[in-house]
Design a protein around this motif. Sequence first.
Motif, mmCIF file in Angstrom:
data_model
loop_
_atom_site.group_PDB
_atom_site.id
_atom_site.type_symbol
_atom_site.label_atom_id
_atom_site.label_comp_id
_atom_site.label_asym_id
_atom_site.label_seq_id
_atom_site.Cartn_x
_atom_site.Cartn_y
_atom_site.Cartn_z
ATOM 1 N N PRO A 174 0.802 -1.230 0.000
ATOM 2 C CA PRO A 174 0.000 0.000 0.000
ATOM 3 C C PRO A 174 0.830 1.273 0.000
ATOM 4 O O PRO A 174 0.454 2.272 -0.615
ATOM 5 C CB PRO A 174 -0.844 -0.125 1.283
ATOM 6 C CG PRO A 174 -0.121 -1.122 2.138
ATOM 7 C CD PRO A 174 0.544 -2.057 1.200
ATOM 8 N N GLU A 228 -4.434 -3.601 -3.765
ATOM 9 C CA GLU A 228 -4.190 -2.299 -3.136
ATOM 10 C C GLU A 228 -4.378 -1.187 -4.152
ATOM 11 O O GLU A 228 -4.970 -0.139 -3.853
ATOM 12 C CB GLU A 228 -2.771 -2.247 -2.561
ATOM 13 C CG GLU A 228 -2.507 -3.170 -1.392
ATOM 14 C CD GLU A 228 -3.033 -2.611 -0.081
ATOM 15 O OE1 GLU A 228 -3.620 -1.507 -0.100
ATOM 16 O OE2 GLU A 228 -2.868 -3.284 0.950
ATOM 17 N N TYR A 275 -10.718 -7.937 0.276
ATOM 18 C CA TYR A 275 -9.897 -6.844 0.791
ATOM 19 C C TYR A 275 -10.762 -6.008 1.723
ATOM 20 O O TYR A 275 -11.689 -5.323 1.297
ATOM 21 C CB TYR A 275 -9.347 -6.001 -0.353
ATOM 22 C CG TYR A 275 -8.355 -4.945 0.089
ATOM 23 C CD1 TYR A 275 -7.188 -5.299 0.761
ATOM 24 C CD2 TYR A 275 -8.590 -3.602 -0.160
ATOM 25 C CE1 TYR A 275 -6.282 -4.340 1.170
ATOM 26 C CE2 TYR A 275 -7.685 -2.637 0.240
ATOM 27 C CZ TYR A 275 -6.530 -3.012 0.902
ATOM 28 O OH TYR A 275 -5.636 -2.061 1.318
#
Length: 347
Positions: free
Chosen positions: A74, A102, A133
Motif C-alpha cells: 500500500p 491495493e 480486501y
Amino acid sequence: MTMMTLHRKKLRSSRRTTAKSDFFDGLPDDLVVFILCKLSSSASSPSDLINILITCKRLNRLGLHSVVLSKAGPKAFAIRANNWSDSAHRFLKQCVSAGNIEACYTLGMIRFYCLQNRGSGASLMAKAAMRSYAPALYSLAVVQFNGSGGSKKEKDLRAGVALCARAASLGHVDALRELGHCLQDGYGVKQNVTEGRRLLVQANARELASVLRSATWRSHHYQHLYSCLTGLVSCPLLSDFGCNVPAPELHPANRFLKEWFGSGRGISGQGMRLCSHVGCGRPETRPHEFRRCSVCGTVNYCSRGCQALDWKLRHKVKCKPIERWLGVDAELGGLVEGGDGENVAVG
C-alpha cells in the motif's frame, strides 16, 4: 614471436573485458524479478519503486513486470495529492491490470470521490472487495449507508450491514465498530444492544492490540499502560470509553482524499461537506448526505465509525451545546432526524 604477441593481446583484451563486466548482467531475470517483488512489497513510499525504475534499462523493464507490480504494498501507492498526474494515473492503472488489490482500492477511491467517476471507482473497489480486501468492503459499506453517488432513496442499509459484517470478519476494526453501533441502534439490522456492545468492546480490544504492536508506541506509553494496569492511575483501556491511544495511521487512499479536498483542488458543489474525522477525507456526493452532531451542529460524519473515533480523539473535548440543539439527547452513537430531513449524529 608472432604467436607470443597474439597471446599477449588476447590476455590484455580478456582483462579489459573482465574489468568492464558487471555481475548484475549475469543474474537471470527470474532472480531479479524475485528480488524486485520483495522490494516492492516492502516499499515505504512511491519513491522506492521510482528509484529502481530509473536506475537502468533492465531494472526499468523488470520493475514494471506484472509479477512485481502485483506484489507492491500500500505504501508504494501513497501518492500525494499535489503530485497527482497522468503518469501517476497510468502507473496505478498498470498495477490494477497486474492484479494488485491495493491499487484497485486506491484508484477506486480516487476515481469515486476525487475524479467523480462514480461507476469506475465503485467497480474498482468492488473488484478489490471480491478478493476479500477488508478496506474495500468497508468503503463500499459506507457508500451503501449513505447512498453515495446517488439520491437518498438509493441507500441500502442491509447491504451496508452485510458488507460491514464481512469486513469485520476479516479483522477490520472500523467495520467492527460500525457494525457494533448499527446493532446498538437497530440501523439496517434488528436491534441487539448486548451484541452491539460486545462488538464495540472487541473493536476496542483489537485497536489496543494493534497500538501495542505498532512502532509508534513509545516507552512512555508502556509506562502509562503499566500505571493503568497496576492502579497507580485511573484510565479505562477501551478507546470508545476513554482510553487515550494514538490516532491510527492513515491509509494512503484516505490521506490522498484529505489532501485533495483540503487543498481545494477537488470540485465540490454548494453546501457539500467533508467528514470531520481527521483520518477519513471522504466528501459528500450530494447536500446533507452526512450525519451532523446533534449537540453542537458543527461537525459531520460519513459513518458511525468515524463519529466514534473523532469523538474520542478530539470532539469530546470541543463539543458544546448550542441553543438550537439543547433538547437533544447527547448519548454517543445515537441518531436523530434533522428538520430538513438530513441525518444527524449525536456527538
